[in-house]
Scaffold this motif. Structure first.
Motif, short mmCIF file in Angstrom:
data_model
loop_
_atom_site.label_atom_id
_atom_site.label_comp_id
_atom_site.label_asym_id
_atom_site.label_seq_id
_atom_site.Cartn_x
_atom_site.Cartn_y
_atom_site.Cartn_z
N ILE A 19 -67.91 36.26 -17.13
CA ILE A 19 -67.02 36.38 -15.98
C ILE A 19 -66.24 35.07 -15.85
N ARG A 20 -64.93 35.18 -15.86
CA ARG A 20 -64.07 34.00 -15.68
C ARG A 20 -63.87 33.77 -14.18
N VAL A 21 -64.23 32.58 -13.72
CA VAL A 21 -64.12 32.24 -12.28
C VAL A 21 -62.71 31.75 -11.96
N GLY A 22 -62.17 30.88 -12.83
CA GLY A 22 -60.84 30.34 -12.58
C GLY A 22 -60.62 29.06 -13.36
N GLU A 23 -59.57 28.31 -12.97
CA GLU A 23 -59.23 27.06 -13.64
C GLU A 23 -59.22 25.91 -12.67
N SER A 24 -59.38 24.71 -13.22
CA SER A 24 -59.30 23.49 -12.41
C SER A 24 -58.51 22.44 -13.18
N THR A 25 -57.77 21.61 -12.45
CA THR A 25 -57.03 20.52 -13.10
C THR A 25 -57.82 19.20 -13.01
N LYS A 26 -59.02 19.25 -12.44
CA LYS A 26 -59.86 18.06 -12.37
C LYS A 26 -60.45 17.77 -13.76
N SER A 27 -61.10 16.63 -13.91
CA SER A 27 -61.73 16.31 -15.19
C SER A 27 -62.97 17.19 -15.39
N ILE A 28 -63.38 17.32 -16.63
CA ILE A 28 -64.55 18.15 -16.92
C ILE A 28 -65.81 17.56 -16.29
N GLN A 29 -65.85 16.23 -16.18
CA GLN A 29 -67.00 15.57 -15.52
C GLN A 29 -67.05 15.92 -14.03
N GLU A 30 -65.88 15.91 -13.40
CA GLU A 30 -65.81 16.26 -11.97
C GLU A 30 -66.21 17.71 -11.73
N VAL A 31 -65.70 18.60 -12.59
CA VAL A 31 -66.01 20.02 -12.43
C VAL A 31 -67.50 20.26 -12.68
N THR A 32 -68.08 19.57 -13.66
CA THR A 32 -69.52 19.70 -13.93
C THR A 32 -70.32 19.31 -12.69
N LYS A 33 -69.95 18.19 -12.07
CA LYS A 33 -70.65 17.74 -10.85
C LYS A 33 -70.52 18.77 -9.73
N GLU A 34 -69.31 19.32 -9.59
CA GLU A 34 -69.07 20.35 -8.56
C GLU A 34 -69.94 21.58 -8.79
N VAL A 35 -69.97 22.03 -10.04
CA VAL A 35 -70.76 23.21 -10.40
C VAL A 35 -72.24 22.98 -10.08
N ILE A 36 -72.76 21.84 -10.51
CA ILE A 36 -74.18 21.52 -10.28
C ILE A 36 -74.48 21.44 -8.79
N GLN A 37 -73.61 20.79 -8.04
CA GLN A 37 -73.84 20.67 -6.59
C GLN A 37 -73.76 22.03 -5.90
N THR A 38 -72.80 22.84 -6.32
CA THR A 38 -72.64 24.19 -5.74
C THR A 38 -73.89 25.03 -5.97
N LEU A 39 -74.44 24.96 -7.18
CA LEU A 39 -75.66 25.70 -7.49
C LEU A 39 -76.82 25.23 -6.61
N LYS A 40 -76.98 23.91 -6.52
CA LYS A 40 -78.08 23.37 -5.71
C LYS A 40 -77.93 23.73 -4.23
N ASP A 41 -76.71 23.69 -3.73
CA ASP A 41 -76.47 24.01 -2.32
C ASP A 41 -76.76 25.47 -1.99
#
Length: 287
Positions: A19-41
């Motif tokens: 499933i494709r969620v979408g795109e981001s113009t942030k860095s891959i490191q930033e998106v990784t942190k967001e993904v991890i935090q979103t999962l934990k939250d």
């Protein structure tokens, strides 16, 4: 006409592996942190993350949740392989594409005759994932080829090709504990250019799953992934499953085809050595 559509949407529904969620113009490191935090939250457990093929433009985050993890292990024939779901991040043309493994697809394939028994748990998990990832994108577009929902339980690529029920036996240990110790030690030593991405251990059931990155340039992900498609990066990492004293893996000709169901035979031929190469790498981790 309505009756035909209703029938199509149940047994005959087309499912895709991602499933494709979408795109981001942030860095891959930033998106990784967001993904991890979103999962934990949202009460998911992050199991591990890595860069497939050792490429900074690719990241996979493996995760689970208690209800999924505790349900799939009830299926004795390697059901625990379905405990880990994955998010794939692919950097291309200055944008990060975010996708994840489609639980409906994976669970139907990995829990062949047991999917319907626990369907309510799986449907809730799937719905909650969509809610969880909504802040990261709003596309939720299935991609990666299709397989009919009712065909996934007995999926195989072509005639004479292996099924889920045709695993590759890697090693029979003296005990479950010896298996855990041996595989863990070899992964920590990064034997054969492998990397431990995650480990799930069910002590009471004597079941363990190891997510293994295959970083060997000639025989691992750097060799096969560009040929079959990096957009499907959430297919990785590959797994060893230890049940009792038996370590097995899904056959490469099954697992690769399941996660890349639209591969042509011509492309498959380009990675002809890959199933054997993966078997050799995972077997060495059991020695």
């Amino acid at each position: 006409m309505a009756l035909i559509l209703v029938n199509f949407n149940t047994a005959g529904q087309d499912l895709s592996p991602y499933i494709r969620v979408g795109e981001s113009t942030k860095s891959i490191q930033e998106v990784t942190k967001e993904v991890i935090q979103t999962l934990k939250d949202n009460s998911f457990t992050v199991l591990g993350a890595y860069n497939p093929s050792n490429k900074s433009s690719l990241t996979v985050v493996a995760f689970t949740r208690t209800d999924l993890k505790n349900t799939v292990v009830k299926v004795k024939d390697r059901g625990a392989l379905a405990a880990a779901m994955k998010i794939g991040l692919v950097q291309k043309n200055g944008k990060i594409t975010i996708s994840y493994t489609n639980p409906d697809y994976i669970l139907r394939a990995y829990l062949p005759i047991n999917y319907n028994t626990y369907k309510s748990v799986f449907e809730k998990f799937s719905a909650d994932l969509k809610t969880t990832f909504a802040p990261l994108g709003n596309e939720f577009i299935p991609f990666g080829g299709t397989v009919k929902a009712d065909k996934l339980a007995k999926y195989h690529y072509k005639i004479m090709m292996p099924y889920f029920t045709d695993p590759v036996e890697l090693k029979e240990f003296e005990s479950f504990e010896e298996g855990i110790e041996t595989i863990t030690k070899n992964l920590e030593a990064k034997k054969g250019n492998t990397v431990k991405v995650y480990r799930i251990v069910y002590k009471n059931e004597k079941v363990a799953v190891f997510g293994v990155g295959l970083l060997n340039k000639e025989e691992g992900e750097p060799h096969f992934l560009p040929k079959i498609g990096e957009d499907h990066v959430a297919a990785l990492p590959y797994e060893i499953i230890l049940q009792g004293n038996q370590a097995t893996m899904l056959h490469g000709k099954y697992r690769i085809a399941l996660h890349w169901p639209n591969l042509t035979m011509g492309t498959f031929m380009k990675i002809m050595s890959t199933p054997g190469d993966i078997e050799d790498a995972l077997e060495s981790l059991c020695e």
